[in-house]
Design an enzyme around this catalytic site. Structure first.
Site, PDB file in Angstrom:
ATOM      1  N   CYS A 113     -27.911 -15.071   1.315  1.00 20.31           N
ATOM      2  CA  CYS A 113     -27.952 -14.492  -0.024  1.00 20.31           C
ATOM      3  C   CYS A 113     -29.325 -14.743  -0.642  1.00 20.31           C
ATOM      4  CB  CYS A 113     -26.856 -15.114  -0.886  1.00 20.31           C
ATOM      5  SG  CYS A 113     -26.870 -14.561  -2.604  1.00 20.31           S
ATOM      6  N   CYS A 135     -22.314 -17.543  -5.137  1.00 19.44           N
ATOM      7  CA  CYS A 135     -22.891 -17.252  -6.461  1.00 19.44           C
ATOM      8  C   CYS A 135     -22.322 -15.994  -7.113  1.00 19.44           C
ATOM      9  CB  CYS A 135     -24.411 -17.155  -6.384  1.00 19.44           C
ATOM     10  SG  CYS A 135     -25.048 -15.668  -5.586  1.00 19.44           S
ATOM     11  N   CYS A 195     -21.928  -2.736   4.483  1.00 18.10           N
ATOM     12  CA  CYS A 195     -23.147  -2.011   4.135  1.00 18.10           C
ATOM     13  C   CYS A 195     -23.830  -2.775   2.999  1.00 18.10           C
ATOM     14  CB  CYS A 195     -22.757  -0.590   3.719  1.00 18.10           C
ATOM     15  SG  CYS A 195     -24.153   0.511   3.490  1.00 18.10           S
TER      16      CYS A 195
END
Length: 142
Positions: A60, A111, A131
């Site tokens: 992330c 998060c 995706c």
């Protein structure tokens, strides 16, 4: 993977990593903030991660939580980095009705950052296509 109900959102109290909108904007910059915190979508074929083929882990861009192994990345032809399976406990999903149809939104489990959507038109063994927005990800080589 955890499916969040419609009444459960990506609120600041739901996830382990919490920041104010101002803190997120400062940390992420305008483009990443728009994707991760406002659920924007980057232009197709604009992400350098689309052509990332080394062994490693996609994390992330907001909190560095490990999300996808490079072993599950595939060329979907859609213009966004695509994966057929997230790492264990990496993502959560929820229903998304923003385009007047139901889609499944994918969020970082740590998060709550918006990563993209998952569709049921992917390759075996899962038949899923995660995706993802390249701006929502960073790559860590093995």
């Amino acid at each position: 993977m955890l499916l969040l109900g419609r009444s459960q959102g990506a609120s600041a109290t739901r996830f382990a990593v919490n920041r104010t909108p101002a803190q997120w904007r400062q940390e992420l910059g305008a483009e990443r903030y728009a994707v991760l915190r406002d659920a924007a979508t980057e232009r197709p074929f604009s992400s350098p991660l689309l052509k990332e083929h080394r062994k490693g882990t996609f994390v992330c861009a907001g909190c560095a939580h490990a999300l996808f192994s490079s072993a599950t990345k595939f060329e979907s032809g859609t213009g966004w980095p695509s994966f057929w399976k997230p790492l264990a406990h990496a993502v959560v999903t929820r229903a998304d009705h923003k385009l007047l149809m139901e889609r499944t939104e994918v969020l970082c489990a740590r998060c709550g950052g918006h990563l993209g959507h998952v569709f049921e038109d992917g390759p075996k063994p899962t038949g899923l296509r995660y995706c993802m927005n390249g701006l929502a990800l960073k790559f860590r080589p093995a």
